[in-house]
Design a protein around this motif. Sequence first.
Motif, short mmCIF file in Angstrom:
data_model
loop_
_atom_site.label_atom_id
_atom_site.label_comp_id
_atom_site.label_asym_id
_atom_site.label_seq_id
_atom_site.Cartn_x
_atom_site.Cartn_y
_atom_site.Cartn_z
N GLY A 102 0.79 -1.22 0.00
CA GLY A 102 0.00 0.00 0.00
C GLY A 102 0.82 1.27 0.00
N GLU A 105 -0.74 4.47 -1.83
CA GLU A 105 -2.12 4.80 -1.45
C GLU A 105 -2.45 6.26 -1.78
OE1 GLU A 105 -5.13 4.48 2.40
OE2 GLU A 105 -2.98 4.05 2.62
N ASP A 106 -1.52 7.17 -1.57
CA ASP A 106 -1.77 8.58 -1.85
C ASP A 106 -1.99 8.82 -3.34
OD1 ASP A 106 -1.46 9.08 0.81
OD2 ASP A 106 0.60 9.83 0.66
N VAL A 110 -5.50 3.10 -3.05
CA VAL A 110 -5.55 1.71 -2.59
C VAL A 110 -4.47 1.53 -1.54
CG1 VAL A 110 -5.33 -0.72 -3.23
CG2 VAL A 110 -6.39 0.90 -4.81
N GLY A 111 -4.87 1.14 -0.32
CA GLY A 111 -3.91 0.98 0.76
C GLY A 111 -3.28 -0.40 0.75
N LYS A 112 -2.77 -0.80 1.91
CA LYS A 112 -2.14 -2.11 2.06
C LYS A 112 -3.14 -3.19 1.69
CE LYS A 112 0.48 -4.91 5.33
NZ LYS A 112 1.01 -5.00 6.71
N HIS A 145 -8.41 -4.05 0.62
CA HIS A 145 -7.62 -3.37 1.64
C HIS A 145 -8.43 -2.86 2.81
CE1 HIS A 145 -8.66 0.79 0.22
NE2 HIS A 145 -8.90 0.12 -0.87
#
Length: 205
Positions: A102, A105-106, A110-112, A145
């Motif tokens: 992730g 993400e910024d 989509v994060g981890k 995520h």
Amino acid sequence: HMGTLLKRPSSTIKSPYVADVALRSNSSNNTTTVLAHAPALDVGGMCSPGATVYLSARNGGGKTSHAIELVTTECHTGKGYCLVGAHPRLGEVLVEEILRRGLLEDVLGVGKVRVEVTKKRAPKRGKKNVDGDDDEDASIESYSHDNSHHATLRKQCTYGDSRVDFEIIQQQHPSSQKKTSTIIEVKNVVCADYSSADAPPKRNS
């Protein structure tokens, strides 16, 4: 594994994608000569006889036992050495790990992620790599995520005559049919631009 590139093409296999490499032993001064896949050829003159290379062991019954992953080159400052990618797939492996963690993400929203393998296609029969080994076909994995978003990562997707490395399809909400698609193409840059005053000399010039 670390070794020294001796000859490309190999003295026994004349393909430019196969090299003779002397593997170094950690416990002694002895070396073992192996056949190594050189997927990026001479890497802009850096992967030439005498170069220090890092290799991965290859599985299967192909003609080569190892693959060249990295090559060392002198830093443009003249102090120390740096590593240069010598395998096109190395960049893809790194980007996939970045997506898993992730770290974009910024940028992507989509994060981890965690991997849920939903489908994997069998390798196409008769499809060969340049050194004679079987090539793998695309695989499809689902990444999620958190509880409110769902993302599907597709690898090696075909669009018409083009093939892209990754496609991320995001579902905005479990109850929504709205989806967004992000295409990611990875390029492994093997060379750097230097001013003429401090450009390192080509090894094979």
